[in-house]
Design a protein around this motif. Structure first.
Motif, PDB file in Angstrom:
ATOM      1  N   GLU A  49     -12.736   1.438   0.939  1.00 28.94           N
ATOM      2  CA  GLU A  49     -13.671   1.162   2.030  1.00 28.94           C
ATOM      3  C   GLU A  49     -12.913   0.460   3.135  1.00 28.94           C
ATOM      4  OE1 GLU A  49     -17.297  -0.796   1.078  1.00 28.94           O
ATOM      5  OE2 GLU A  49     -17.891   0.736  -0.359  1.00 28.94           O
ATOM      6  N   ALA A  50     -13.090   0.955   4.360  1.00 27.64           N
ATOM      7  CA  ALA A  50     -12.409   0.352   5.505  1.00 27.64           C
ATOM      8  C   ALA A  50     -13.110   0.783   6.784  1.00 27.64           C
ATOM      9  CB  ALA A  50     -10.948   0.788   5.530  1.00 27.64           C
ATOM     10  N   GLY A  51     -12.900  -0.004   7.827  1.00 24.36           N
ATOM     11  CA  GLY A  51     -13.539   0.299   9.108  1.00 24.36           C
ATOM     12  C   GLY A  51     -12.819   1.360   9.917  1.00 24.36           C
ATOM     13  N   THR A  52     -11.511   1.483   9.737  1.00 26.74           N
ATOM     14  CA  THR A  52     -10.729   2.467  10.497  1.00 26.74           C
ATOM     15  C   THR A  52      -9.781   3.197   9.544  1.00 26.74           C
ATOM     16  OG1 THR A  52      -8.891   0.961  10.959  1.00 26.74           O
ATOM     17  CG2 THR A  52     -10.731   0.963  12.545  1.00 26.74           C
ATOM     18  N   VAL A  53      -9.242   4.296  10.031  1.00 31.10           N
ATOM     19  CA  VAL A  53      -8.301   5.053   9.203  1.00 31.10           C
ATOM     20  C   VAL A  53      -7.048   4.215   8.929  1.00 31.10           C
ATOM     21  CG1 VAL A  53      -7.153   6.291  11.104  1.00 31.10           C
ATOM     22  CG2 VAL A  53      -7.244   7.322   8.839  1.00 31.10           C
ATOM     23  N   ALA A  56      -7.792   1.939   6.216  1.00 31.08           N
ATOM     24  CA  ALA A  56      -7.921   2.704   4.976  1.00 31.08           C
ATOM     25  C   ALA A  56      -6.545   2.998   4.381  1.00 31.08           C
ATOM     26  CB  ALA A  56      -8.685   4.003   5.230  1.00 31.08           C
ATOM     27  N   VAL A  57      -5.591   3.324   5.242  1.00 28.87           N
ATOM     28  CA  VAL A  57      -4.213   3.547   4.772  1.00 28.87           C
ATOM     29  C   VAL A  57      -3.666   2.263   4.164  1.00 28.87           C
ATOM     30  CG1 VAL A  57      -1.842   4.003   5.522  1.00 28.87           C
ATOM     31  CG2 VAL A  57      -3.705   5.449   6.359  1.00 28.87           C
ATOM     32  N   GLU A  58      -3.825   1.151   4.860  1.00 26.56           N
ATOM     33  CA  GLU A  58      -3.333  -0.129   4.355  1.00 26.56           C
ATOM     34  C   GLU A  58      -3.987  -0.492   3.028  1.00 26.56           C
ATOM     35  OE1 GLU A  58      -4.182  -2.728   7.639  1.00 26.56           O
ATOM     36  OE2 GLU A  58      -2.470  -2.009   8.810  1.00 26.56           O
ATOM     37  N   ALA A  59      -5.304  -0.292   2.927  1.00 24.96           N
ATOM     38  CA  ALA A  59      -6.024  -0.626   1.691  1.00 24.96           C
ATOM     39  C   ALA A  59      -5.580   0.264   0.536  1.00 24.96           C
ATOM     40  CB  ALA A  59      -7.538  -0.497   1.903  1.00 24.96           C
ATOM     41  N   SER A  60      -5.387   1.555   0.798  1.00 24.18           N
ATOM     42  CA  SER A  60      -4.973   2.455  -0.287  1.00 24.18           C
ATOM     43  C   SER A  60      -3.552   2.136  -0.753  1.00 24.18           C
ATOM     44  CB  SER A  60      -5.097   3.923   0.151  1.00 24.18           C
ATOM     45  OG  SER A  60      -4.248   4.197   1.238  1.00 24.18           O
ATOM     46  N   LEU A  61      -2.656   1.818   0.177  1.00 23.47           N
ATOM     47  CA  LEU A  61      -1.290   1.445  -0.212  1.00 23.47           C
ATOM     48  C   LEU A  61      -1.281   0.150  -1.022  1.00 23.47           C
ATOM     49  CD1 LEU A  61       0.686   2.334   3.043  1.00 23.47           C
ATOM     50  CD2 LEU A  61       0.872   3.459   0.819  1.00 23.47           C
ATOM     51  N   ARG A  62      -2.087  -0.810  -0.595  1.00 20.50           N
ATOM     52  CA  ARG A  62      -2.163  -2.094  -1.302  1.00 20.50           C
ATOM     53  C   ARG A  62      -2.732  -1.898  -2.709  1.00 20.50           C
ATOM     54  NH1 ARG A  62      -4.202  -4.533   2.542  1.00 20.50           N
ATOM     55  NH2 ARG A  62      -6.402  -4.118   2.099  1.00 20.50           N
ATOM     56  N   THR A  63      -3.803  -1.111  -2.828  1.00 15.82           N
ATOM     57  CA  THR A  63      -4.434  -0.867  -4.134  1.00 15.82           C
ATOM     58  C   THR A  63      -3.484  -0.135  -5.073  1.00 15.82           C
ATOM     59  OG1 THR A  63      -6.613  -0.772  -3.092  1.00 15.82           O
ATOM     60  CG2 THR A  63      -6.401   0.229  -5.273  1.00 15.82           C
TER      61      THR A  63
END
Length: 193
Positions: A49-53, A56-63
């Motif tokens: 879940e994220a406000g911008t793409v 979303a990239v940062e969150a997916s890389l971190r996860t």
């Protein structure tokens, strides 16, 4: 906040089933994990879940990084990341872009060799691309990867020179069989000219 589908890829050799299972457990939410031991390609597909793409990239890389570090006890460098909105993912699933796939018969036509030679190249040449899938009929490759191979393939014509090699008594039955196979292939190629 919007939901996004993300795929993060890594190159990592020799993952076992237990490690893959742990990766699925420690990756939050609904995640799918796949690994190809031949190529070393590890794919983590997850939802974020994220406000911008960009977020979303940062969150997916971190996860993905947290999950791989937790299971493998080391940080991996991602080789790729792909993020789609849920609508884009749904459209892609409903209208998949077909790949131009080829088997040994099509490879033989592309390279101008027999089907047997095409199979031999696929199995023995280190530069030949990896198959994208293995079906009951055999492995399948993308046409573009075979065409790329064709561009860098150093084709050798004619028979190997006699002499200088081992005598018949020192060759194994497999080597003699392979030699006969190559002679037959070369004869077939010569008859087509």
């Amino acid at each position: 906040m919007n939901q996004w589908h993300a795929e993060v890829t890594y190159e990592v050799k020799d993952l076992d089933d237990e490690q893959l299972q742990k990766l699925m457990i420690v990756t939050p939410g609904f995640a799918t994990i796949s690994h190809d031991n031949d190529t070393g390609l590890l794919r983590l597909n997850l939802m974020v879940e994220a406000g911008t793409v960009r977020k979303a990239v940062e969150a997916s890389l971190r996860t993905a990084s947290d999950a791989t570090r937790q299971v493998l006890d080391k940080a991996l460098t991602p080789t790729g990341v792909r993020v789609l909105s849920i609508a884009e993912q749904r459209a892609e699933i409903e209208n998949p872009i077909g790949q131009d796939l080829v088997g040994y018969i099509e490879i033989a036509d592309l390279l101008g060799v027999s089907r047997q030679r095409a199979r031999q190249l696929a199995e023995e040449n280190q530069q030949f691309p990896s198959p994208v899938a293995r079906l009951a009929m055999g492995p399948v490759f993308t046409r573009s990867s075979v065409t790329a191979f064709q561009g860098r393939w150093e084709r050798k014509s004619g028979r190997p020179k006699k002499g200088g090699g081992p005598s018949r008594g020192s060759t194994s039955p497999r080597q003699r069989s392979e030699s006969r196979l190559l002679r037959n292939i070369e004869r077939d190629e010569a008859s087509l000219k």
